[in-house]
Design an enzyme around this catalytic site. Sequence first.
Site, short mmCIF file in Angstrom:
data_model
loop_
_atom_site.label_atom_id
_atom_site.label_comp_id
_atom_site.label_asym_id
_atom_site.label_seq_id
_atom_site.Cartn_x
_atom_site.Cartn_y
_atom_site.Cartn_z
N HIS A 78 1.19 -0.97 0.14
CA HIS A 78 -0.72 -0.25 0.16
C HIS A 78 0.99 1.65 0.61
O HIS A 78 1.40 1.88 0.92
CB HIS A 78 -1.34 -0.29 1.29
CG HIS A 78 -1.88 0.89 0.69
ND1 HIS A 78 -3.06 1.33 1.46
CD2 HIS A 78 -2.17 2.30 0.49
CE1 HIS A 78 -4.19 1.82 1.85
NE2 HIS A 78 -3.50 2.41 1.40
N ARG A 82 2.34 8.31 -6.93
CA ARG A 82 1.51 10.00 -7.00
C ARG A 82 1.84 10.15 -8.61
O ARG A 82 2.25 11.20 -9.07
CB ARG A 82 2.36 10.87 -6.59
CG ARG A 82 2.24 10.89 -4.98
CD ARG A 82 0.60 10.86 -4.63
NE ARG A 82 0.35 10.77 -3.17
CZ ARG A 82 -0.65 11.06 -2.38
NH1 ARG A 82 -1.61 10.13 -3.22
NH2 ARG A 82 -0.36 11.10 -0.85
N ASN A 112 -4.73 6.29 -7.90
CA ASN A 112 -4.86 7.58 -7.41
C ASN A 112 -4.61 8.60 -8.48
O ASN A 112 -4.22 9.48 -7.70
CB ASN A 112 -6.03 8.10 -5.79
CG ASN A 112 -4.89 7.71 -5.22
OD1 ASN A 112 -3.82 7.14 -5.16
ND2 ASN A 112 -4.97 8.52 -3.99
N ASP A 169 -8.49 2.68 -3.88
CA ASP A 169 -7.88 3.24 -2.73
C ASP A 169 -8.06 4.64 -2.13
O ASP A 169 -7.59 4.94 -3.57
CB ASP A 169 -6.37 2.89 -1.87
CG ASP A 169 -6.25 3.58 -0.74
OD1 ASP A 169 -6.51 3.79 -0.11
OD2 ASP A 169 -4.89 3.91 -0.37
N HIS A 196 -10.85 0.96 1.08
CA HIS A 196 -10.55 1.54 2.01
C HIS A 196 -11.67 2.10 2.57
O HIS A 196 -12.63 2.39 1.79
CB HIS A 196 -9.87 3.35 0.99
CG HIS A 196 -10.00 4.53 1.99
ND1 HIS A 196 -8.84 5.09 1.52
CD2 HIS A 196 -11.11 4.62 2.25
CE1 HIS A 196 -9.49 6.11 2.62
NE2 HIS A 196 -10.29 6.10 3.55
N ASN A 295 -6.33 9.45 6.02
CA ASN A 295 -8.01 8.74 6.51
C ASN A 295 -7.68 7.57 6.28
O ASN A 295 -6.61 6.60 5.42
CB ASN A 295 -8.67 9.16 4.98
CG ASN A 295 -8.24 10.71 4.97
OD1 ASN A 295 -8.87 11.49 5.74
ND2 ASN A 295 -8.60 11.34 3.40
N ASP A 322 0.88 2.88 3.44
CA ASP A 322 0.33 4.09 3.07
C ASP A 322 1.12 5.04 2.76
O ASP A 322 0.50 6.33 3.15
CB ASP A 322 -1.61 4.33 4.36
CG ASP A 322 -1.82 4.96 3.69
OD1 ASP A 322 -2.00 4.94 1.89
OD2 ASP A 322 -3.35 5.48 4.16
N HIS A 326 2.89 14.78 0.34
CA HIS A 326 2.25 15.62 0.03
C HIS A 326 2.83 17.30 0.27
O HIS A 326 4.03 16.41 0.87
CB HIS A 326 1.21 16.08 0.93
CG HIS A 326 0.02 15.23 0.96
ND1 HIS A 326 -0.95 15.04 -0.55
CD2 HIS A 326 -1.15 14.17 1.68
CE1 HIS A 326 -1.82 14.01 -0.69
NE2 HIS A 326 -1.73 13.37 0.72
#
Length: 440
Positions: A78, A82, A112, A169, A196, A295, A322, A326
Site C-alpha cells: 500500500h 503519485r 489514485n 483506495d 478503503h 484517512n 500507506d 504531499h
Amino acid sequence: MIIIKNGTLLDPASNRSGMYDILIDEDRIARIGACGSLDDMAAECVSMKLMENPAAGEELSEIDASGCIVAPGLVDCHVHFRDPGFTYKEDIETGARAAAKGGFTTVVMMGNTEPHMDNVATIKDVLERGSKTGIRVLTCGNVTKGMDGKELVDMDALMEAGAVLFTDDGKPVTDSEIMEKACIEAAKRNMIISLHEENPELITNNGINAGEVSEKLGITGSPREAEISMVKRDIEIAEKTGAEIVVQHISTSEAVDLIREARARGVKVHAEATPHHFTLTQDAVLKYGSLAKMNPPLRLESDRQAIIAGLQDGTIEMIATDHAPHSREEKQKELTQAPSGITGLETSLSLGIRELVNTGFLTMGDLIDRMSAGPARVYGLDAGRITEGGYADLVIFNSGEEWSFVQSVSKSSNTPFLGQRLPGKIYNTICRGKVVYFHG
Ligand SMILES: [Zn+2]
C-alpha cells in the site's frame, strides 16, 4: 557474488532463525550455511566464474552483518507514488528510493493517480518505469473506471497488464451493487479487492477523528461508524460471494473485532495496519497539526491497543505504510483544507521495533512476518522469504542501534517522525542480488 557474514538470519516463512552466512549468486540465494562454512565455496565459485569468463571480472564482495538481523526484504502492499499525475509530491524513482532506504524490496502502488490505474497503458507504463528502480515496483488496478464507483474496469485486461490486486483506495466502493458485482468478478479470477473503508456520507471533515479532539478544534471530523459500517457491509458481501477482500489501514477496535469474528467463521477477509495507527492517537493532531491528519483518522488509545492485539494474534496479517507524500505547501494549508496522509516507508520498520517489539507486544519474528511474509502470503507474491534458490531480497539492520531521521529521500517530508531518533538502523537493502541501499 556477495557473501553476507556473521548475521542473525530471521526468516519467519521458514521458521529459521540463528547465525548463518548467506551466499548470493546473481539474483538468487545460492547457499545458506553455518558462519564461516561458505568461504571456500564462495572463493571456488568466483574463480570458476573467472575462468569461464575472465572479461566479466567476477568478484566476491563481503558484507559483515555482525550484530545485525538479516531478514527478508520488506513488502509493502500500500504505497502512493503519485506517478503519473502528481509527481511534484513523489514519483516512481523517488518513491522506490524511499522504499529501499526503509528496507523494502517489493511495493504495490495504489491507483489514485492521473490517469488512474484503470487502463492497460498506464499500468504498463508504471511497471516499465518501476522495473528500472532496482526494487520490485508492482501496481494495483482500479476496481471501477476513474474510481467513480460506477462502472467496473476490464479486470482481465488489467491483470494481463500486471495488476496484482484491485482497489479504488482513497475511496470506498459505496454502491453495494457495484461492490457485489466486483466481488463476484474478482473471485472468479482469484484476485483480491483491497478496500478503503470510510463511508463518505457520514463524514463532514475527513482526516480527524470525530470526538474530543475534533470538538476542541471546532470541526466535525470523521466518525468511527464511517469505517465500522463499511467493514460490516463488505464482510457480508465477501461472505455471500466467496470473494477475498482486504480491509486497508484499519483504525477502529470494532473493525478489528468484526474481522476476527468473520475470519473465525471462514470469511476470506484480511486486514492491514499502518505504523501511524499503531503508534499515534487523535491527540497527535493537537501536536503535529496536518502532519497527523490521515484517512482514516488516528483514533483512541483503545483503538491503537486493539490494532496491536490484532497484529499480535494474526487477525491483522500485514503492516502497510500507506506512504502518502504531499508537498509542504499543501500540508501547510489550514487543517480542514490540508490533504490527508503522511509518508511512511523510511520509518515503518523503526516504528514497528519501537512500538511493537521493544514494548513486548510482538517478537521480532512476528514483526518481520507482518512486514514481509504476511503480505506476500495474502497476495501470493514471490517475496518475503529467505531460501536457497530463491530471490536474494534482503534487509540487514541493527534493531538496537538508533539513527536520526533528519532528511527524507522521498520528494516529500510530510511526517511527524522527521527529526526523531529511532531504533532499527538499516545497513543494507538487497533486491534481486543487488545492493539498492547501504549505510556505512
Ligand atoms: Zn486509503
